[in-house]
Design an enzyme around this catalytic site. Structure first.
Site, PDB file in Angstrom:
ATOM      1  N   ARG A 140       9.289 -15.908  25.896  1.00 37.16           N
ATOM      2  CA  ARG A 140      10.627 -15.626  24.443  1.00 37.16           C
ATOM      3  C   ARG A 140      10.162 -16.495  23.584  1.00 37.16           C
ATOM      4  O   ARG A 140      10.673 -17.199  22.918  1.00 37.16           O
ATOM      5  CB  ARG A 140      11.794 -16.003  25.694  1.00 37.16           C
ATOM      6  CG  ARG A 140      12.004 -15.105  26.672  1.00 37.16           C
ATOM      7  CD  ARG A 140      13.166 -14.561  27.141  1.00 37.16           C
ATOM      8  NE  ARG A 140      13.140 -13.917  28.250  1.00 37.16           N
ATOM      9  CZ  ARG A 140      13.026 -13.779  29.204  1.00 37.16           C
ATOM     10  NH1 ARG A 140      13.421 -14.990  29.437  1.00 37.16           N
ATOM     11  NH2 ARG A 140      12.716 -13.057  29.902  1.00 37.16           N
ATOM     12  N   LYS A 193       5.708 -15.200   8.912  1.00 33.83           N
ATOM     13  CA  LYS A 193       5.096 -13.443  10.248  1.00 33.83           C
ATOM     14  C   LYS A 193       4.266 -13.545  10.436  1.00 33.83           C
ATOM     15  O   LYS A 193       2.860 -13.922  10.016  1.00 33.83           O
ATOM     16  CB  LYS A 193       4.544 -12.059   8.323  1.00 33.83           C
ATOM     17  CG  LYS A 193       5.542 -11.976   8.135  1.00 33.83           C
ATOM     18  CD  LYS A 193       5.559 -10.441   7.159  1.00 33.83           C
ATOM     19  CE  LYS A 193       6.260 -10.446   6.361  1.00 33.83           C
ATOM     20  NZ  LYS A 193       5.812  -8.951   4.932  1.00 33.83           N
ATOM     21  N   GLU A 237      -4.914 -12.309  -3.124  1.00 31.64           N
ATOM     22  CA  GLU A 237      -3.625 -13.509  -2.974  1.00 31.64           C
ATOM     23  C   GLU A 237      -2.392 -13.918  -3.725  1.00 31.64           C
ATOM     24  O   GLU A 237      -1.289 -13.665  -4.396  1.00 31.64           O
ATOM     25  CB  GLU A 237      -3.373 -13.262  -1.775  1.00 31.64           C
ATOM     26  CG  GLU A 237      -3.392 -12.193  -0.605  1.00 31.64           C
ATOM     27  CD  GLU A 237      -2.903 -11.182   0.370  1.00 31.64           C
ATOM     28  OE1 GLU A 237      -2.238 -11.630  -0.814  1.00 31.64           O
ATOM     29  OE2 GLU A 237      -2.821 -11.018   0.737  1.00 31.64           O
ATOM     30  N   LYS A 259       4.858 -18.624  -2.382  1.00 29.68           N
ATOM     31  CA  LYS A 259       5.776 -18.499  -1.383  1.00 29.68           C
ATOM     32  C   LYS A 259       6.806 -18.687  -0.751  1.00 29.68           C
ATOM     33  O   LYS A 259       7.704 -18.137  -0.100  1.00 29.68           O
ATOM     34  CB  LYS A 259       4.258 -18.287  -0.191  1.00 29.68           C
ATOM     35  CG  LYS A 259       4.786 -17.429   1.468  1.00 29.68           C
ATOM     36  CD  LYS A 259       4.080 -16.644   1.233  1.00 29.68           C
ATOM     37  CE  LYS A 259       3.875 -15.698   2.555  1.00 29.68           C
ATOM     38  NZ  LYS A 259       3.627 -15.311   3.186  1.00 29.68           N
ATOM     39  N   GLU A 294      12.392 -10.051   5.394  1.00 33.54           N
ATOM     40  CA  GLU A 294      12.758  -9.219   3.914  1.00 33.54           C
ATOM     41  C   GLU A 294      13.628  -7.934   4.475  1.00 33.54           C
ATOM     42  O   GLU A 294      12.889  -6.676   4.213  1.00 33.54           O
ATOM     43  CB  GLU A 294      11.191  -8.841   4.390  1.00 33.54           C
ATOM     44  CG  GLU A 294      10.214  -7.397   3.373  1.00 33.54           C
ATOM     45  CD  GLU A 294       8.864  -7.941   4.111  1.00 33.54           C
ATOM     46  OE1 GLU A 294       8.177  -8.484   4.081  1.00 33.54           O
ATOM     47  OE2 GLU A 294       8.805  -6.118   3.338  1.00 33.54           O
ATOM     48  N   ARG A 301      11.178 -10.631  -0.534  1.00 36.87           N
ATOM     49  CA  ARG A 301      10.199 -10.998   0.037  1.00 36.87           C
ATOM     50  C   ARG A 301       9.359  -9.864   0.495  1.00 36.87           C
ATOM     51  O   ARG A 301       7.940  -9.937   0.362  1.00 36.87           O
ATOM     52  CB  ARG A 301      10.467 -11.253   1.521  1.00 36.87           C
ATOM     53  CG  ARG A 301       9.242 -11.037   1.919  1.00 36.87           C
ATOM     54  CD  ARG A 301       9.298 -12.671   3.415  1.00 36.87           C
ATOM     55  NE  ARG A 301       7.624 -12.977   4.188  1.00 36.87           N
ATOM     56  CZ  ARG A 301       7.768 -13.562   5.092  1.00 36.87           C
ATOM     57  NH1 ARG A 301       9.127 -14.448   5.583  1.00 36.87           N
ATOM     58  NH2 ARG A 301       6.411 -13.992   5.401  1.00 36.87           N
ATOM     59  N   ASN A 355       4.614  -7.680  -0.692  1.00 36.86           N
ATOM     60  CA  ASN A 355       3.514  -6.375  -0.299  1.00 36.86           C
ATOM     61  C   ASN A 355       2.923  -5.888  -1.717  1.00 36.86           C
ATOM     62  O   ASN A 355       2.614  -4.677  -1.439  1.00 36.86           O
ATOM     63  CB  ASN A 355       4.429  -5.824   0.680  1.00 36.86           C
ATOM     64  CG  ASN A 355       4.802  -6.026   1.405  1.00 36.86           C
ATOM     65  OD1 ASN A 355       3.954  -7.220   2.248  1.00 36.86           O
ATOM     66  ND2 ASN A 355       6.088  -6.153   2.470  1.00 36.86           N
ATOM     67  N   HIS A 384       0.204  -3.943  -0.861  1.00 41.00           N
ATOM     68  CA  HIS A 384      -0.407  -3.795   0.267  1.00 41.00           C
ATOM     69  C   HIS A 384      -0.493  -2.036   1.028  1.00 41.00           C
ATOM     70  O   HIS A 384      -1.035  -1.986   2.038  1.00 41.00           O
ATOM     71  CB  HIS A 384       0.849  -4.637   0.998  1.00 41.00           C
ATOM     72  CG  HIS A 384       0.059  -6.369   0.930  1.00 41.00           C
ATOM     73  ND1 HIS A 384      -0.192  -6.835  -0.218  1.00 41.00           N
ATOM     74  CD2 HIS A 384      -0.290  -7.234   2.051  1.00 41.00           C
ATOM     75  CE1 HIS A 384      -0.386  -7.747   0.158  1.00 41.00           C
ATOM     76  NE2 HIS A 384      -0.618  -8.483   1.009  1.00 41.00           N
ATOM     77  N   HIS A 422      -3.764  -1.284   3.209  1.00 42.22           N
ATOM     78  CA  HIS A 422      -2.974  -0.839   4.147  1.00 42.22           C
ATOM     79  C   HIS A 422      -4.044   0.167   4.612  1.00 42.22           C
ATOM     80  O   HIS A 422      -4.278   0.227   5.347  1.00 42.22           O
ATOM     81  CB  HIS A 422      -2.130  -1.316   4.654  1.00 42.22           C
ATOM     82  CG  HIS A 422      -1.293  -2.663   5.323  1.00 42.22           C
ATOM     83  ND1 HIS A 422       0.400  -3.018   5.312  1.00 42.22           N
ATOM     84  CD2 HIS A 422      -2.170  -4.157   4.526  1.00 42.22           C
ATOM     85  CE1 HIS A 422      -0.048  -4.434   5.050  1.00 42.22           C
ATOM     86  NE2 HIS A 422      -0.655  -4.813   4.878  1.00 42.22           N
ATOM     87  N   HIS A 456      -9.252  -7.447   4.083  1.00 42.94           N
ATOM     88  CA  HIS A 456      -7.401  -7.367   3.726  1.00 42.94           C
ATOM     89  C   HIS A 456      -6.803  -7.340   2.217  1.00 42.94           C
ATOM     90  O   HIS A 456      -6.789  -6.643   1.361  1.00 42.94           O
ATOM     91  CB  HIS A 456      -6.943  -8.541   4.803  1.00 42.94           C
ATOM     92  CG  HIS A 456      -5.576  -8.285   4.195  1.00 42.94           C
ATOM     93  ND1 HIS A 456      -4.304  -7.139   4.066  1.00 42.94           N
ATOM     94  CD2 HIS A 456      -4.790  -9.132   3.536  1.00 42.94           C
ATOM     95  CE1 HIS A 456      -3.433  -7.669   4.308  1.00 42.94           C
ATOM     96  NE2 HIS A 456      -3.102  -8.934   3.719  1.00 42.94           N
TER      97      HIS A 456
END
Ligand code: NAD
Ligand code: GLY
Length: 361
Positions: free
Chosen positions: A118, A140, A182, A224, A234, A238, A242, A245, A249, A262
């Site tokens: 956990r 993330k 990026e 960042k 987010e 935030r 993206n 993205h 993606h 990526h």
């Protein structure tokens, strides 16, 4: 060495940036003292940097998990190998994971740390430019699903980030370029001055000028860290990280994980977002040209693959974490240095953008 801070209350942590940091005695001691350590890496990076890292962890009980290399292995099956290693070594809740590698290893080790018993601590030791400027900071973590990129994951902040800029010496040019995508992103979403600096210094970055690279890493991490500190989960700004993205993606998933890097997919996606912003009347043609020129100069694709039809693109884009109540939301540009999130656009403009921006196979 420069030290930046990600300010998140009791979960705050430092980002150490400098050369020859890997193996520097004492740097990681405050986080690992007396603990069981499992270093997660891959078969390309481990032979290059594992021993150097371990030399700075003298006297600790260290295990290693060496995963296969590639975006196509960023999945639940391969993640299981980290849990196997932790359980076989009887690692307990006070153990700590160290991610030694690029964004794939960082995302997977971070997710394993978020789930194991956990949640246990982890440290990011990013070795690609992309991971140093983006994925290692902000917590993330996750893996891909065959139907969507990074769809299974968790927010889990590292205890610290150790960026040894010397590790970039062994990085292939194609990977360096992917990381620059990026870096350019920060200029586009919130730092117009940095974008102009990149226009002046792109040749130095591509030539791996140490001062230029270190500056780009530091300024990217500052951007960042500020965004993450303001919006860790987010709920708002935030999402601007993206930019490109949602398009990107779709390219990565549609072309098969690992075929487009990526950063390459994000580069083409940022050009698409710029073109769509122009079609909406927000961005001038001159700014779109500047964006495409800079991304092209960085050795990155400026168009999406023609192999993806408009329909396929739209269906892949519908599986996006920014979708709210069935409505697709895109990060678009009002200016260089000013991004916005937009869920209210004419679908014909998106369709026109997809038709205009597909070129390379
Ligand atoms: P990657 O981790 O696949 O690394 C790229 C390649 O470089 C790999 O083959 C790797 O083995 C090799 N490599 C790494 N370091 C090296 C070194 N120093 N010398 C030689 N070779 C080296 O790819 P990446 O571009 O680092 O990361 C991409 C991943 O990051 C994607 O899965 C993406 O979804 C994820 N990502 C996550 C976030 C986040 O916020 N968590 C942000 C951006 C990207
Ligand atoms: N790379 C996107 C984010 O960290 O939010």
């Amino acid at each position: 060495m420069k030290t930046l801070q990600v300010s998140l209350g009791e979960r705050s942590y430092p980002i150490f940036i400098g050369s020859a940091l890997l193996g520097r005695p004492g740097l990681l001691s405050p986080y690992i003292a007396g603990r069981q350590i499992m270093v997660v890496s891959n078969e390309t990076i481990a032979p290059l940097y594992m021993e150097r890292l371990l030399s700075g962890l003298d006297g600790c009980r260290c295990g290693k998990v060496v995963l296969p290399d590639g975006e196509e292995y960023k999945n639940l099956d391969v993640l299981q190998r980290i849990f196997d290693a932790l359980l076989e070594a009887r690692f307990a809740r006070d153990a700590i994971l160290v991610a030694l590698g690029g964004g794939v290893i960082g995302d997977m080790a971070g997710f394993a740390a978020a789930c194991y018993q956990r949640g246990i601590d982890f440290i990011q030791v990013p070795t690609t430019l992309l991971a140093q400027v983006d994925s290692s900071v902000g917590g993330k973590t996750g893996v891909n699903h065959p139907l969507g990129k990074n769809m299974i994951g968790a927010f889990h902040q590292p205890r610290c980030v150790l960026i040894d800029t010397e590790t970039l010496d062994t990085l292939e040019d194609r990977q360096l370029h992917a990381g620059i995508a990026e870096v350019i992103k920060y200029g586009l979403i919130r730092d117009a001055e940095f974008f102009a600096w990149l226009e002046r210094n792109m040749d130095a970055l591509l030539a791996r000028d140490k001062e230029a690279v270190a500056y780009a890493i530091e300024r990217s991490c500052r951007n960042k860290a500020a965004i993450v500190a303001a919006d860790e989960r987010e709920k708002g700004q935030r999402a601007l990280l993206n930019l490109g993205h949602t398009f990107g993606h779709a390219i990565e998933t549609g072309m098969g994980y690992g075929n487009w890097l990526h950063g390459e997919a994000v580069a083409a996606g940022m050009c698409m977002a710029a073109e769509m912003s122009r079609r909406l009347g927000w961005l001038g043609a001159g700014d779109v040209r500047r964006i495409i020129d800079l991304i092209g100069r960085a050795g990155l694709p400026v168009q999406a693959p023609s192999a993806l039809s408009r329909e396929r693109f739209l269906s892949l884009m519908a599986v996006d974490k920014k979708v709210q109540s069935g409505r697709l939301r895109l990060v678009l540009l009002e200016a260089i240095g000013r991004a916005v999130i937009c869920g209210d656009f004419d679908s014909d403009i998106l369709a026109g953008t997809l038709d205009a921006c597909r070129g390379e196979s």
